[in-house]
Structures are given as structure tokens and as C-alpha cells.
Design an enzyme around this catalytic site. Structure first.
Site, PDB file in Angstrom:
ATOM      1  N   GLU A   1       0.814  -1.210   0.000  1.00 21.29           N
ATOM      2  CA  GLU A   1       0.000   0.000   0.000  1.00 21.29           C
ATOM      3  C   GLU A   1       0.855   1.271   0.000  1.00 21.29           C
ATOM      4  OE1 GLU A   1      -2.765  -0.449   3.260  1.00 21.29           O
ATOM      5  OE2 GLU A   1      -3.993  -1.850   2.096  1.00 21.29           O
TER       6      GLU A   1
ATOM      7  N   VAL B   1      -2.966 -11.593   1.556  1.00 20.72           N
ATOM      8  CA  VAL B   1      -2.463 -12.882   1.078  1.00 20.72           C
ATOM      9  C   VAL B   1      -1.133 -12.596   0.392  1.00 20.72           C
ATOM     10  CG1 VAL B   1      -2.867 -14.822  -0.493  1.00 20.72           C
ATOM     11  CG2 VAL B   1      -4.786 -13.842   0.793  1.00 20.72           C
TER      12      VAL B   1
ATOM     13  N   GLY C   1      -4.413 -16.007  -6.021  1.00 19.97           N
ATOM     14  CA  GLY C   1      -4.978 -16.783  -7.121  1.00 19.97           C
ATOM     15  C   GLY C   1      -5.286 -18.226  -6.760  1.00 19.97           C
TER      16      GLY C   1
ATOM     17  N   GLY D   1      -7.852 -15.625  -0.502  1.00 26.60           N
ATOM     18  CA  GLY D   1      -8.619 -14.419  -0.160  1.00 26.60           C
ATOM     19  C   GLY D   1     -10.106 -14.707  -0.088  1.00 26.60           C
TER      20      GLY D   1
ATOM     21  N   TYR E   1     -13.508  -7.857  -4.902  1.00 23.65           N
ATOM     22  CA  TYR E   1     -14.627  -7.664  -3.983  1.00 23.65           C
ATOM     23  C   TYR E   1     -15.949  -7.548  -4.737  1.00 23.65           C
ATOM     24  CZ  TYR E   1     -10.959  -6.662  -0.546  1.00 23.65           C
ATOM     25  OH  TYR E   1      -9.866  -6.734   0.271  1.00 23.65           O
TER      26      TYR E   1
END
Length: 159
Positions: A27, A88, A94, A98, A132
Site C-alpha cells: 500500500e 495474502v 490466485g 482471499g 470484492y
């Protein structure tokens, strides 16, 4: 493929701290991580803590984590589950980790009678946003988050 999600324990504090640093690096905010391993151990894994954590393992190796707590909606008259962090490791993205963590949290929310399951995502994190939304989550664009920290928090408390 062997994914396993379990409640975190105090013995996981170092692993959780490592994941927090990795998440902050992703981030672009690694410099903002102030928590130590001891801080994690003392703030999540005490009887007084309102915070809980999960570890996601793949073939016995920790590959992700989630930290969450319960909030409350006065409009619903019910508790909600708020996901503070989900991470993750990049090399294991993948494989369904998650989604498995989110499903596990949704099951907790439903079992506890929660009216909501909420979290925040950075507006530039397109892969997470798309993920999401693929699960049916909807952005809450009408709300603006606010935060008091440091000196501003201290000043308000003293006023």
C-alpha cells in the site's frame, strides 16, 4: 490444494506483524507501521481485546491473515463485522485464499447474527476492488471516512 483457516494465537504475532509490514509495503505506506510484534501480541491476544485474527494456511504454511472486530449499527439494531486487514502473500494469490478468508468471515458474521460485513479498500487498488465486486460487495461511495490521530487526537481529548 489444502487451504486451512484457523483462529490466530499469540504464537502467530510475529507472522501477523510480518504480513502487516508486507501489506503496508504493497500500500506504499510501510513507513506508517508503528506496531511491534509485542504490540500485536498485547493488543489482539488479551482477554480485554475486542479484536480477533485469522491465519490462512496453504499446505501447512501461513499465506495470509485477517484482523477483524465487531461494530454496531444503530439503524439495524445489530452488530456488524468489520474487516480491518486482509492480506495474502503475492506468490499465493490466485489459489483462493482471499475468497476463503472472506467466506470464513461471512460465516462468522452470519453465525453471530450480524447485519453487515464491511471493510475499506484504497481507491487505487483495482485488483482488490474487482475481486470484492466479483463477490457481490458494493462500494459505499456516499460515506467519507474521517480519522483523528496523534496530536489532533490528543488535543480533542484534552479540550
Amino acid at each position: 490444494m489444502s487451504l486451512h483457516i484457523r483462529p490466530a494465537t499469540v504464537e502467530d504475532a510475529a507472522q501477523i506483524h510480518q504480513f502487516i509490514v508486507e501489506l503496508a509495503r504493497y500500500e506504499k505506506a510501510e513507513h506508517e507501521v508503528k506496531a511491534s510484534i509485542e504490540d500485536i501480541a498485547n493488543s489482539i491476544f488479551t482477554n480485554e481485546s475486542a479484536t480477533e485474527a485469522l491465519i490462512c494456511e496453504y499446505e501447512g504454511e501461513a499465506v495470509g491473515f485477517a484482523v477483524y472486530f465487531f461494530n454496531y449499527s444503530t439503524w439495524l439494531g445489530k452488530h456488524g463485522l468489520f474487516l480491518e486487514d486482509l492480506y495474502v502473500t503475492p506468490e499465493k494469490r490466485g489459489i483462493g485464499a482471499g475468497k476463503a478468508i472472506l467466506k470464513h468471515l461471512a460465516q462468522i458474521a452470519v453465525a453471530k447474527g450480524c447485519g453487515r460485513f464491511e471493510w475499506n479498500v484504497l481507491d487505487w487498488n483495482t485488483p482488490a476492488i474487482e475481486f470484492y465486486q466479483s463477490l457481490g460487495a458494493k462500494p459505499q461511495d456516499e460515506w467519507i471516512g474521517y480519522r483523528l490521530t496523534g496530536e489532533a487526537l490528543e488535543n480533542l481529548a484534552k479540550s
